[in-house]
Write a protein that holds these residues in place. Structure first.
Motif, PDB file in Angstrom:
ATOM      1  N   PRO A  66       0.815  -1.226   0.000  1.00 15.68           N
ATOM      2  CA  PRO A  66       0.000   0.000   0.000  1.00 15.68           C
ATOM      3  C   PRO A  66       0.846   1.273   0.000  1.00 15.68           C
ATOM      4  O   PRO A  66       0.443   2.290  -0.553  1.00 15.68           O
ATOM      5  N   LEU A  67       2.026   1.223   0.608  1.00 18.75           N
ATOM      6  CA  LEU A  67       2.905   2.403   0.628  1.00 18.75           C
ATOM      7  C   LEU A  67       3.411   2.707  -0.777  1.00 18.75           C
ATOM      8  O   LEU A  67       3.566   3.866  -1.154  1.00 18.75           O
ATOM      9  N   LEU A  68       3.653   1.668  -1.572  1.00 19.85           N
ATOM     10  CA  LEU A  68       4.031   1.865  -2.975  1.00 19.85           C
ATOM     11  C   LEU A  68       2.885   2.500  -3.758  1.00 19.85           C
ATOM     12  O   LEU A  68       3.113   3.218  -4.727  1.00 19.85           O
ATOM     13  N   GLY A  69       1.654   2.237  -3.321  1.00 23.56           N
ATOM     14  CA  GLY A  69       0.473   2.802  -3.978  1.00 23.56           C
ATOM     15  C   GLY A  69       0.108   4.194  -3.508  1.00 23.56           C
ATOM     16  O   GLY A  69      -0.835   4.786  -4.007  1.00 23.56           O
ATOM     17  N   GLY A  70       0.825   4.726  -2.519  1.00 24.30           N
ATOM     18  CA  GLY A  70       0.577   6.095  -2.077  1.00 24.30           C
ATOM     19  C   GLY A  70       0.077   6.260  -0.665  1.00 24.30           C
ATOM     20  O   GLY A  70      -0.029   7.384  -0.179  1.00 24.30           O
ATOM     21  N   ALA A  71      -0.269   5.172   0.037  1.00 24.17           N
ATOM     22  CA  ALA A  71      -0.688   5.305   1.434  1.00 24.17           C
ATOM     23  C   ALA A  71       0.504   5.812   2.250  1.00 24.17           C
ATOM     24  O   ALA A  71       1.654   5.528   1.910  1.00 24.17           O
ATOM     25  N   ARG A  72       0.224   6.576   3.323  1.00 20.58           N
ATOM     26  CA  ARG A  72       1.303   7.213   4.078  1.00 20.58           C
ATOM     27  C   ARG A  72       1.318   6.894   5.568  1.00 20.58           C
ATOM     28  O   ARG A  72       2.126   7.452   6.297  1.00 20.58           O
ATOM     29  N   SER A  73       0.402   6.061   6.035  1.00 20.47           N
ATOM     30  CA  SER A  73       0.333   5.793   7.472  1.00 20.47           C
ATOM     31  C   SER A  73      -0.351   4.453   7.720  1.00 20.47           C
ATOM     32  O   SER A  73      -0.935   3.867   6.807  1.00 20.47           O
ATOM     33  N   VAL A  74      -0.295   4.007   8.975  1.00 24.42           N
ATOM     34  CA  VAL A  74      -0.963   2.757   9.349  1.00 24.42           C
ATOM     35  C   VAL A  74      -2.466   2.884   9.096  1.00 24.42           C
ATOM     36  O   VAL A  74      -3.090   1.968   8.542  1.00 24.42           O
ATOM     37  N   ALA A  75      -3.046   4.027   9.450  1.00 24.66           N
ATOM     38  CA  ALA A  75      -4.494   4.222   9.246  1.00 24.66           C
ATOM     39  C   ALA A  75      -4.844   4.156   7.762  1.00 24.66           C
ATOM     40  O   ALA A  75      -5.855   3.553   7.376  1.00 24.66           O
ATOM     41  N   GLU A  76      -4.018   4.764   6.907  1.00 28.68           N
ATOM     42  CA  GLU A  76      -4.288   4.716   5.475  1.00 28.68           C
ATOM     43  C   GLU A  76      -4.110   3.305   4.925  1.00 28.68           C
ATOM     44  O   GLU A  76      -4.850   2.895   4.032  1.00 28.68           O
ATOM     45  N   VAL A  77      -3.164   2.569   5.438  1.00 30.46           N
ATOM     46  CA  VAL A  77      -2.985   1.182   5.007  1.00 30.46           C
ATOM     47  C   VAL A  77      -4.204   0.354   5.407  1.00 30.46           C
ATOM     48  O   VAL A  77      -4.691  -0.470   4.629  1.00 30.46           O
ATOM     49  N   ASP A  78      -4.719   0.591   6.617  1.00 30.94           N
ATOM     50  CA  ASP A  78      -5.941  -0.103   7.051  1.00 30.94           C
ATOM     51  C   ASP A  78      -7.097   0.240   6.116  1.00 30.94           C
ATOM     52  O   ASP A  78      -7.853  -0.641   5.694  1.00 30.94           O
ATOM     53  N   ALA A  79      -7.240   1.524   5.781  1.00 30.50           N
ATOM     54  CA  ALA A  79      -8.302   1.948   4.851  1.00 30.50           C
ATOM     55  C   ALA A  79      -8.079   1.328   3.472  1.00 30.50           C
ATOM     56  O   ALA A  79      -9.021   0.897   2.814  1.00 30.50           O
ATOM     57  N   TRP A  80      -6.825   1.276   3.039  1.00 29.21           N
ATOM     58  CA  TRP A  80      -6.448   0.672   1.749  1.00 29.21           C
ATOM     59  C   TRP A  80      -6.954  -0.770   1.684  1.00 29.21           C
ATOM     60  O   TRP A  80      -7.571  -1.186   0.703  1.00 29.21           O
ATOM     61  N   ARG A  81      -6.674  -1.523   2.733  1.00 29.31           N
ATOM     62  CA  ARG A  81      -7.079  -2.938   2.759  1.00 29.31           C
ATOM     63  C   ARG A  81      -8.607  -3.077   2.806  1.00 29.31           C
ATOM     64  O   ARG A  81      -9.181  -3.919   2.125  1.00 29.31           O
ATOM     65  N   LEU A  82      -9.254  -2.243   3.622  1.00 31.14           N
ATOM     66  CA  LEU A  82     -10.710  -2.277   3.730  1.00 31.14           C
ATOM     67  C   LEU A  82     -11.355  -1.928   2.393  1.00 31.14           C
ATOM     68  O   LEU A  82     -12.247  -2.631   1.923  1.00 31.14           O
ATOM     69  N   LEU A  83     -10.889  -0.856   1.761  1.00 25.18           N
ATOM     70  CA  LEU A  83     -11.451  -0.452   0.474  1.00 25.18           C
ATOM     71  C   LEU A  83     -11.152  -1.476  -0.613  1.00 25.18           C
ATOM     72  O   LEU A  83     -11.951  -1.682  -1.526  1.00 25.18           O
ATOM     73  N   GLY A  84     -10.001  -2.146  -0.490  1.00 23.92           N
ATOM     74  CA  GLY A  84      -9.644  -3.181  -1.458  1.00 23.92           C
ATOM     75  C   GLY A  84     -10.596  -4.369  -1.419  1.00 23.92           C
ATOM     76  O   GLY A  84     -10.815  -5.043  -2.422  1.00 23.92           O
ATOM     77  N   ARG A  85     -11.176  -4.626  -0.235  1.00 21.24           N
ATOM     78  CA  ARG A  85     -12.132  -5.732  -0.096  1.00 21.24           C
ATOM     79  C   ARG A  85     -13.556  -5.303  -0.425  1.00 21.24           C
ATOM     80  O   ARG A  85     -14.445  -6.139  -0.512  1.00 21.24           O
ATOM     81  N   SER A  86     -13.770  -3.996  -0.572  1.00 19.15           N
ATOM     82  CA  SER A  86     -15.125  -3.504  -0.849  1.00 19.15           C
ATOM     83  C   SER A  86     -15.403  -3.552  -2.347  1.00 19.15           C
ATOM     84  O   SER A  86     -14.537  -3.875  -3.145  1.00 19.15           O
ATOM     85  N   LYS A  87     -16.606  -3.185  -2.699  1.00 18.88           N
ATOM     86  CA  LYS A  87     -16.985  -3.133  -4.110  1.00 18.88           C
ATOM     87  C   LYS A  87     -16.872  -1.705  -4.656  1.00 18.88           C
ATOM     88  O   LYS A  87     -17.339  -1.417  -5.745  1.00 18.88           O
ATOM     89  N   LEU A  88     -16.219  -0.820  -3.896  1.00 14.74           N
ATOM     90  CA  LEU A  88     -16.026   0.558  -4.350  1.00 14.74           C
ATOM     91  C   LEU A  88     -14.988   0.598  -5.467  1.00 14.74           C
ATOM     92  O   LEU A  88     -14.127  -0.270  -5.556  1.00 14.74           O
TER      93      LEU A  88
END
Length: 187
Positions: A93-115
């Motif tokens: 996720p950091l390679l994709g632009g996330a910058r923190s633990v919270a953003e990585v958590d959001a990255w993973r959550l959004l990755g599992r969503s249908k958004l």
């Protein structure tokens, strides 16, 4: 501590000694030879077991501009295979632009969503070129956002007003927290 592979020195107490055939050139800081940050971070990450701690360490090094996500990825690819799985998972996720633990958590959550896919930490500007904010994530074509970073850090006493101005500017530009096709294009 890194030592050449032919040395026979062992770890002791709080010092972990690692023999290596890839000894990087030392950078001397306050009379102490050190390795490049990307090497130190990956070597430490390979020994850690806590995902959030690995993400936090990597994000800190990136945010402080001590190294880039790409340098971490190269070091991970070039280094030992042992202990590589957790740092690789944390780095993605950091390679994709996330910058923190919270953003990585959001990255993973959004990755599992249908958004739709998100873009991370993209700066938004008005049509006239004035900086508005840097949302943590732009969902889909940027018409919906998660969080935002203000143009400049401000003193605590003034921050609520600056937060309100930033929110107002985002809302006026059409990029609120809910989807809106009028949101300005990210740059």
């Amino acid at each position: 501590m890194l030592v050449p592979a032919d040395r026979r020195v062992g770890s002791m107490a709080f010092v972990h000694v690692e023999r290596t055939t890839r000894l990087p050139p030392a950078r001397v800081l306050r009379e102490i030879p050190t390795v490049p940050t990307h090497r130190a971070v990956i070597d430490a990450a390979r020994r850690m077991r806590n995902h959030d701690a690995v993400v936090a360490m990597m994000a800190e090094a990136i945010q402080r501009r001590r190294c880039t996500p790409e340098a971490l990825a190269r070091e991970l690819a070039d280094g030992k295979r042992a202990g590589r799985a957790l740092p690789a998972r944390a780095l993605s996720p950091l390679l994709g632009g996330a910058r923190s633990v919270a953003e990585v958590d959001a990255w993973r959550l959004l990755g599992r969503s249908k958004l739709p896919e998100c873009r991370w930490n993209i700066k938004l500007f008005t049509a006239g070129g004035r900086y508005i904010a840097t949302p943590d994530a732009l969902v889909g074509r940027g018409r919906s956002r998660l969080g935002n970073r203000l143009p400049q850090p401000s003193r605590r006493a003034r921050r609520p007003r600056r937060d309100a101005r930033s929110e107002h500017a985002l809302s006026e530009s059409g990029c609120g927290s809910a989807p809106n096709p009028a949101c300005p294009a990210p740059q």
